[in-house]
Design an enzyme around this catalytic site. Structure first.
Site, PDB file in Angstrom:
ATOM      1  N   HIS A 269       0.852  -1.134   0.248  1.00  0.00           N
ATOM      2  CA  HIS A 269      -0.269  -0.194   0.046  1.00  0.00           C
ATOM      3  C   HIS A 269       1.141   1.219   0.599  1.00  0.00           C
ATOM      4  CE1 HIS A 269      -3.259   2.369   0.243  1.00  0.00           C
ATOM      5  NE2 HIS A 269      -3.740   2.137   1.756  1.00  0.00           N
ATOM      6  N   HIS A 308      -1.890  -2.005 -10.036  1.00  0.00           N
ATOM      7  CA  HIS A 308      -3.416  -1.428  -9.282  1.00  0.00           C
ATOM      8  C   HIS A 308      -4.451  -2.438  -8.968  1.00  0.00           C
ATOM      9  CE1 HIS A 308      -6.281   1.249  -7.296  1.00  0.00           C
ATOM     10  NE2 HIS A 308      -4.903   2.340  -6.966  1.00  0.00           N
ATOM     11  N   ASP A 364       2.697   5.753  -6.785  1.00  0.00           N
ATOM     12  CA  ASP A 364       4.244   6.003  -5.825  1.00  0.00           C
ATOM     13  C   ASP A 364       5.642   5.212  -6.130  1.00  0.00           C
ATOM     14  OD1 ASP A 364       2.368   5.464  -3.437  1.00  0.00           O
ATOM     15  OD2 ASP A 364       2.266   3.912  -3.919  1.00  0.00           O
TER      16      ASP A 364
END
Ligand code: CMC
Length: 437
Positions: A269, A308, A364
């Site tokens: 995460h 994702h 990210d």
């Protein structure tokens, strides 16, 4: 399409048919409970580990279309908000459903900034952490500890108290994060300066040295503001679902948010941004990319910052972040890791393994490169995700508490263990080889 929004199911075990309503493309799992083989049968349940195809709530906050790469807060495209809003303006939108007017925004900013100070005792327990304590561990603990300073926070059904705790937490979280940062470096804690506004004040609390007034670089401050906007909410991800699940037990918002921060810290995460930087450091140069990609395809590694659960097209946040990176590098100089990241992305996006699995860079993949160029160390990256996500968690927590459908989160299970058996006294259990870890 017909108007008949129902689903008819035939149970082949009994040949009985059932018709159940469809609402916004979903059926209620409880409507399946009537499907039974006999009076002793509990009724049909769904099995959905990791909630791959189960909506756990109704929400009017964030809209996400993973196939089209769309992200909207309260109906507004993320691209427009990132371009034109301040972070606190977006925070107001997420929490209240509408963009603020000029005077509403001014009042809201004053309110949040007034709550940036913490009790002096916070500094004392901050000092108790080891010098190299991970800042996410510190953040989890100190946010949970706020619960002990504000016992009235447990009045979660009182809207006034709820509002107060929301403002408190949004105000204090950058202060706690900055204290954690300075504790590691052995630098004195810097008191918040409300005049600077949310993001610049955070930079002030991180980086102020001996100058009388900290002056943040406006380009870097705006970059941080945009990154905060992009991270503010993302519907029912792991940490937000944690916030809702823990909050559904009526725990107070501080301990509930601490649980959400813990969920965020995991490398699958929010912890991924830190891992991306480590990975890019390990790859070291473009020559090593093909070997690294091969390891990923062989299942030995993961390409961190890729993939994702929901986006099966480009993550729209990654597209905006790529642009922000170039603006930041104009000020800081180019972070050489960006070239490795760009080359890695190019190779991955043309490789059958990634194409077939619809694996694209996520938020990210680039954020850490920007943070590093701005002077943050990798262990701060997930904290930089947690500060803005606090707004999303609180908006979702508030929505959950106001939803008449809310009950304590309590999933069912499919029991796969032993059938009932009789207890065996210890003397009759025989001798088994000890296994040493
Ligand atoms: N590198 C290599 N292979 C991958 C990756 C990756 N990053 N992500 C998924 N796959 C493969 C996976 O091995 C599987 O292959 P196969 O079908 O052969 O078994 C396939 O793609 C589907 O993956 P999955 O694990 O079933 O997908 P998921 O929806 O359960 O996981 C994810 C989503 C984000 C956890 C995963 O893509 C991942 O671990 N990515 C790396 C960590 C990361 O960047 N996380 C940040 C997510 S975005 C921000 C946030 O949520 O905080």
């Amino acid at each position: 399409m017909t108007d008949n929004q129902t689903l008819t199911i035939t149970d082949n075990r009994t040949q009985q048919s059932y018709t159940i309503p469809i609402y916004r493309g979903t059926v209620r799992a409880l409507d399946l409970r009537q499907i039974k083989t006999g009076p002793d049968d509990f009724g049909l349940m769904t099995y959905d580990p990791a909630f791959m195809n189960t909506a756990s709530c109704q929400s009017a906050i964030t809209y996400l279309d993973g196939d089209k790469g769309i992200l909207r807060y309260r109906g507004y495209p993320i691209e427009q908000l990132a371009e034109q809003c301040s972070f606190l303006e977006v925070a107001y939108l997420l929490l209240n459903g509408e963009l603020p007017t000029a005077n509403q925004l001014e009042y809201w900013q004053c309110k949040v900034m007034r709550h940036t100070m913490t009790h002096e005792n916070v500094k004392k327990f901050m000092d108790g952490f080891h010098y190299d304590a991970h800042p996410m561990g510190i953040l989890i603990s100190t946010v949970a500890a706020l619960s002990t300073f504000y016992p009235e926070a447990k009045n979660i059904n009182d809207p006034k108290s709820r509002d107060k705790q929301i403002v408190r937490l949004i105000g204090k979280i950058p202060t706690l994060a900055a204290y954690a940062y300075r504790h590691r470096l052995g630098l004195p804690y810097i008191a918040p300066d409300p005049e600077l506004g949310y993001t610049k004040n955070y930079m002030n609390m991180l980086w102020k040295r001996t100058e009388p007034k900290y002056a943040a670089n406006p380009v870097l401050a705006r970059a941080l503001e945009v990154l905060f906007i992009l991270h503010a909410d993302h519907e029912q991800n792991c940490s937000t679902s944690t916030m809702r699940a823990v909050g559904s037990s009526h725990a107070d918002p501080f301990v509930t948010a601490a649980a959400a921060i813990a969920a965020l810290s995991g490398p699958l995460h929010g912890g991924a941004n830190e891992e991306v930087l480590r990975m890019l450091g390990e790859i070291g140069s473009n020559d090593n990319i093909p070997g690294f990609i091969q390891q990923v395809k062989d299942g030995k590694r993961k390409l961190m910052g890729f993939g994702h659960r929901v986006y099966k097209n480009y993550d729209p946040r990654a597209r905006i972040i790529k642009k922000v990176a170039e603006e930041v590098f104009e000020v800081t100089g180019r972070n050489p890791k960006i070239d490795i990241a760009l080359a890695l992305e190019k190779i991955a996006l043309s490789d059958e393994y990634f194409i077939k699995r619809k694996l694209y860079p996520n938020v990210d993949f680039y954020s850490g490169i920007i943070y590093q160029a701005m002077g943050f160390t990798p262990d701060q990256f997930t904290v930089l995700f947690g500060i803005p996500r606090t707004v999303g968690w609180l908006a979702q927590w508030q929505e959950m508490l106001q939803d008449p459908d809310t009950k304590i989160a309590r999933p069912r299970q499919v029991y796969s263990g032993e059938e009932v058996r009789d207890f065996v006294p210890i003397a009759e259990r025989g001798v088994k080889q000890l296994v040493h870890a």
